[in-house]
Design an enzyme around this catalytic site. Structure first.
Site, PDB file in Angstrom:
ATOM      1  N   LYS A  11      28.223   4.910  57.818  1.00 42.63           N
ATOM      2  CA  LYS A  11      27.229   6.018  57.611  1.00 42.63           C
ATOM      3  C   LYS A  11      25.942   6.032  57.439  1.00 42.63           C
ATOM      4  O   LYS A  11      25.853   4.658  56.448  1.00 42.63           O
ATOM      5  CB  LYS A  11      27.920   7.187  57.855  1.00 42.63           C
ATOM      6  CG  LYS A  11      29.304   6.995  58.321  1.00 42.63           C
ATOM      7  CD  LYS A  11      30.172   8.411  57.692  1.00 42.63           C
ATOM      8  CE  LYS A  11      31.682   8.543  58.183  1.00 42.63           C
ATOM      9  NZ  LYS A  11      32.618   9.818  57.775  1.00 42.63           N
ATOM     10  N   TYR A  51      32.017  13.889  67.579  1.00 42.03           N
ATOM     11  CA  TYR A  51      33.613  14.550  66.327  1.00 42.03           C
ATOM     12  C   TYR A  51      33.586  15.682  67.170  1.00 42.03           C
ATOM     13  O   TYR A  51      34.037  16.605  66.409  1.00 42.03           O
ATOM     14  CB  TYR A  51      32.555  14.429  65.652  1.00 42.03           C
ATOM     15  CG  TYR A  51      32.564  12.901  64.390  1.00 42.03           C
ATOM     16  CD1 TYR A  51      33.728  13.078  63.515  1.00 42.03           C
ATOM     17  CD2 TYR A  51      31.241  12.773  64.117  1.00 42.03           C
ATOM     18  CE1 TYR A  51      33.439  11.902  63.085  1.00 42.03           C
ATOM     19  CE2 TYR A  51      31.303  11.507  63.266  1.00 42.03           C
ATOM     20  CZ  TYR A  51      32.135  11.032  62.605  1.00 42.03           C
ATOM     21  OH  TYR A  51      32.289  10.500  61.867  1.00 42.03           O
ATOM     22  N   PHE A  59      32.430  22.309  59.303  1.00 42.72           N
ATOM     23  CA  PHE A  59      31.700  21.562  58.473  1.00 42.72           C
ATOM     24  C   PHE A  59      31.619  20.820  59.956  1.00 42.72           C
ATOM     25  O   PHE A  59      30.301  19.639  59.254  1.00 42.72           O
ATOM     26  CB  PHE A  59      32.216  20.211  57.947  1.00 42.72           C
ATOM     27  CG  PHE A  59      33.270  19.663  58.249  1.00 42.72           C
ATOM     28  CD1 PHE A  59      33.420  18.548  58.598  1.00 42.72           C
ATOM     29  CD2 PHE A  59      34.665  20.552  57.508  1.00 42.72           C
ATOM     30  CE1 PHE A  59      34.594  18.132  59.110  1.00 42.72           C
ATOM     31  CE2 PHE A  59      35.703  19.406  57.990  1.00 42.72           C
ATOM     32  CZ  PHE A  59      35.688  18.291  59.199  1.00 42.72           C
ATOM     33  N   ARG A  87      42.029   1.673  57.044  1.00 44.67           N
ATOM     34  CA  ARG A  87      42.277   2.993  56.311  1.00 44.67           C
ATOM     35  C   ARG A  87      42.749   2.506  55.166  1.00 44.67           C
ATOM     36  O   ARG A  87      42.090   3.815  54.325  1.00 44.67           O
ATOM     37  CB  ARG A  87      43.027   4.199  57.197  1.00 44.67           C
ATOM     38  CG  ARG A  87      43.071   4.427  58.965  1.00 44.67           C
ATOM     39  CD  ARG A  87      42.396   5.143  58.684  1.00 44.67           C
ATOM     40  NE  ARG A  87      41.845   6.125  58.766  1.00 44.67           N
ATOM     41  CZ  ARG A  87      41.540   8.017  58.394  1.00 44.67           C
ATOM     42  NH1 ARG A  87      40.426   7.517  59.207  1.00 44.67           N
ATOM     43  NH2 ARG A  87      42.210   8.997  57.935  1.00 44.67           N
ATOM     44  N   THR A  93      39.445  10.082  52.127  1.00 44.55           N
ATOM     45  CA  THR A  93      37.982  10.966  53.299  1.00 44.55           C
ATOM     46  C   THR A  93      36.933  11.466  51.642  1.00 44.55           C
ATOM     47  O   THR A  93      36.348  11.017  51.797  1.00 44.55           O
ATOM     48  CB  THR A  93      38.603  12.626  53.591  1.00 44.55           C
ATOM     49  OG1 THR A  93      39.452  11.683  55.089  1.00 44.55           O
ATOM     50  CG2 THR A  93      37.300  12.820  54.580  1.00 44.55           C
ATOM     51  N   ARG A 104      34.988   3.398  50.403  1.00 47.03           N
ATOM     52  CA  ARG A 104      35.053   4.934  49.315  1.00 47.03           C
ATOM     53  C   ARG A 104      34.733   5.018  48.380  1.00 47.03           C
ATOM     54  O   ARG A 104      33.979   5.812  47.873  1.00 47.03           O
ATOM     55  CB  ARG A 104      35.843   5.904  50.448  1.00 47.03           C
ATOM     56  CG  ARG A 104      36.285   5.714  51.887  1.00 47.03           C
ATOM     57  CD  ARG A 104      36.225   6.853  52.571  1.00 47.03           C
ATOM     58  NE  ARG A 104      35.699   7.285  53.973  1.00 47.03           N
ATOM     59  CZ  ARG A 104      36.402   7.865  54.720  1.00 47.03           C
ATOM     60  NH1 ARG A 104      37.514   8.104  54.767  1.00 47.03           N
ATOM     61  NH2 ARG A 104      36.257   8.137  55.980  1.00 47.03           N
ATOM     62  N   ASN A 114      30.444   9.724  52.751  1.00 45.51           N
ATOM     63  CA  ASN A 114      31.514   9.096  52.881  1.00 45.51           C
ATOM     64  C   ASN A 114      31.489   7.257  52.744  1.00 45.51           C
ATOM     65  O   ASN A 114      32.251   6.823  53.545  1.00 45.51           O
ATOM     66  CB  ASN A 114      33.081  10.162  52.223  1.00 45.51           C
ATOM     67  CG  ASN A 114      33.272  10.055  54.023  1.00 45.51           C
ATOM     68  OD1 ASN A 114      32.918   9.525  55.114  1.00 45.51           O
ATOM     69  ND2 ASN A 114      34.047  10.994  54.658  1.00 45.51           N
ATOM     70  N   HIS A 117      33.169   4.980  58.300  1.00 45.74           N
ATOM     71  CA  HIS A 117      34.431   5.789  59.808  1.00 45.74           C
ATOM     72  C   HIS A 117      35.365   4.521  59.618  1.00 45.74           C
ATOM     73  O   HIS A 117      35.466   3.610  59.926  1.00 45.74           O
ATOM     74  CB  HIS A 117      33.488   6.418  60.460  1.00 45.74           C
ATOM     75  CG  HIS A 117      34.420   6.294  61.709  1.00 45.74           C
ATOM     76  ND1 HIS A 117      35.072   7.519  62.162  1.00 45.74           N
ATOM     77  CD2 HIS A 117      34.842   5.836  62.587  1.00 45.74           C
ATOM     78  CE1 HIS A 117      35.966   7.691  62.878  1.00 45.74           C
ATOM     79  NE2 HIS A 117      36.041   6.474  63.441  1.00 45.74           N
ATOM     80  N   GLU A 128      36.350   5.559  71.050  1.00 50.44           N
ATOM     81  CA  GLU A 128      35.148   5.130  70.034  1.00 50.44           C
ATOM     82  C   GLU A 128      34.664   3.811  70.278  1.00 50.44           C
ATOM     83  O   GLU A 128      33.390   3.455  70.335  1.00 50.44           O
ATOM     84  CB  GLU A 128      35.757   5.472  68.756  1.00 50.44           C
ATOM     85  CG  GLU A 128      36.320   7.220  67.887  1.00 50.44           C
ATOM     86  CD  GLU A 128      37.672   6.972  67.072  1.00 50.44           C
ATOM     87  OE1 GLU A 128      37.117   7.826  66.735  1.00 50.44           O
ATOM     88  OE2 GLU A 128      37.082   5.874  66.355  1.00 50.44           O
TER      89      GLU A 128
HETATM   90  P1  GDP Z   1      38.183  10.943  57.949  1.00 54.52           P
HETATM   91  O1  GDP Z   1      39.536   9.989  59.390  1.00 54.52           O
HETATM   92  O2  GDP Z   1      38.308   9.769  56.344  1.00 54.52           O
HETATM   93  O3  GDP Z   1      36.795   9.827  58.688  1.00 54.52           O
HETATM   94  O4  GDP Z   1      37.833  12.432  57.369  1.00 54.52           O
HETATM   95  P2  GDP Z   1      37.999  13.072  58.743  1.00 54.52           P
HETATM   96  O5  GDP Z   1      38.602  12.686  60.488  1.00 54.52           O
HETATM   97  O6  GDP Z   1      39.267  14.253  58.314  1.00 54.52           O
HETATM   98  O7  GDP Z   1      36.639  13.746  58.905  1.00 54.52           O
HETATM   99  C1  GDP Z   1      35.647  13.365  59.130  1.00 54.52           C
HETATM  100  C2  GDP Z   1      34.547  13.232  58.980  1.00 54.52           C
HETATM  101  O8  GDP Z   1      34.310  14.798  58.788  1.00 54.52           O
HETATM  102  C3  GDP Z   1      34.729  12.564  57.367  1.00 54.52           C
HETATM  103  O9  GDP Z   1      34.620  11.518  57.341  1.00 54.52           O
HETATM  104  C4  GDP Z   1      33.438  13.267  56.390  1.00 54.52           C
HETATM  105  O10 GDP Z   1      32.211  12.861  56.684  1.00 54.52           O
HETATM  106  C5  GDP Z   1      33.096  14.701  57.378  1.00 54.52           C
HETATM  107  N1  GDP Z   1      33.809  16.115  56.372  1.00 54.52           N
HETATM  108  C6  GDP Z   1      35.445  15.574  56.367  1.00 54.52           C
HETATM  109  N2  GDP Z   1      35.675  17.231  55.547  1.00 54.52           N
HETATM  110  C7  GDP Z   1      34.853  17.445  55.312  1.00 54.52           C
HETATM  111  C8  GDP Z   1      34.368  18.671  54.802  1.00 54.52           C
HETATM  112  O11 GDP Z   1      34.430  19.586  53.768  1.00 54.52           O
HETATM  113  N3  GDP Z   1      32.587  18.234  54.588  1.00 54.52           N
HETATM  114  C9  GDP Z   1      31.821  17.879  55.010  1.00 54.52           C
HETATM  115  N4  GDP Z   1      30.756  18.185  54.487  1.00 54.52           N
HETATM  116  N5  GDP Z   1      32.015  16.558  55.411  1.00 54.52           N
HETATM  117  C10 GDP Z   1      33.512  16.788  55.555  1.00 54.52           C
END
Ligand code: GDP
Length: 139
Positions: A11, A51, A59, A87, A93, A104, A114, A117, A128
């Site tokens: 990222k 997304y 968010f 993963r 996350t 991470r 973070n 992805h 994707e």
């Molecule tokens: P992942 O599968 O671990 O990447 O997590 P998710 O699918 O839940 O979320 C996708 C992405 O959204 C995450 O990797 C973060 O970059 C972002 N994200 C998730 N939760 C939050 C949050 O609470 N705040 C913000 N600013 N970004 C978030």
């Protein structure tokens, strides 16, 4: 049934901080083969589409702004049980919850920024990967 491919992005936060090499090293040391890879940048529209599943989340705007603000590295990776294995390698996350030895834990700074992805299912890995790469870019 598990496939042997997943999709990842390094990222904008990690690219800005010069962590491309460190992250690719962790990925290859963990036994993933690079099928496709490029430095690219998402437009706002690309990030919104990528997304879209999160469009109702509070968010979403912040996520789209972050993911489109600078270059990313997009890649397709291959290993047995790739989605689950990757993963595990990237960790939770929120880096505060990420296990020792994960990407991470080492490189992420917040739940939003973070570092990497990783696809969450075989179906999404295929979607994707096709979003970023033509078939002739898979090796
Ligand atoms: P992942 O599968 O671990 O990447 O997590 P998710 O699918 O839940 O979320 C996708 C992405 O959204 C995450 O990797 C973060 O970059 C972002 N994200 C998730 N939760 C939050 C949050 O609470 N705040 C913000 N600013 N970004 C978030």
């Amino acid at each position: 049934m598990a496939t042997n491919r997943t999709f990842t992005m390094i990222k904008p936060d990690a690219v800005e901080k010069g962590h491309i090499g460190g992250i690719i090293n962790m990925i290859t040391e963990a036994g993933f083969r690079i099928v496709s890879m490029k430095l690219t940048q998402l437009t706002v529209a690309d990030a919104q589409k990528f997304y879209a599943v999160h469009s109702e989340r509070p968010f979403y705007g912040e996520l789209v702004e972050f993911m489109s603000r600078g270059p990313i590295v997009a890649a397709i990776l291959e290993k047995d049980n790739a989605v689950e294995a990757f993963r595990t390698l990237i960790g939770a996350t929120n880096p505060a919850d990420a296990a020792e030895g994960t990407i991470r834990k080492k490189y992420a700074t917040s739940i939003g920024e973070n570092a990497v992805h990783g696809s969450d299912s075989d179906e999404n890995a295929a979607i994707e990967s096709a979003f970023h790469f033509a078939g002739r870019e898979e090796f």
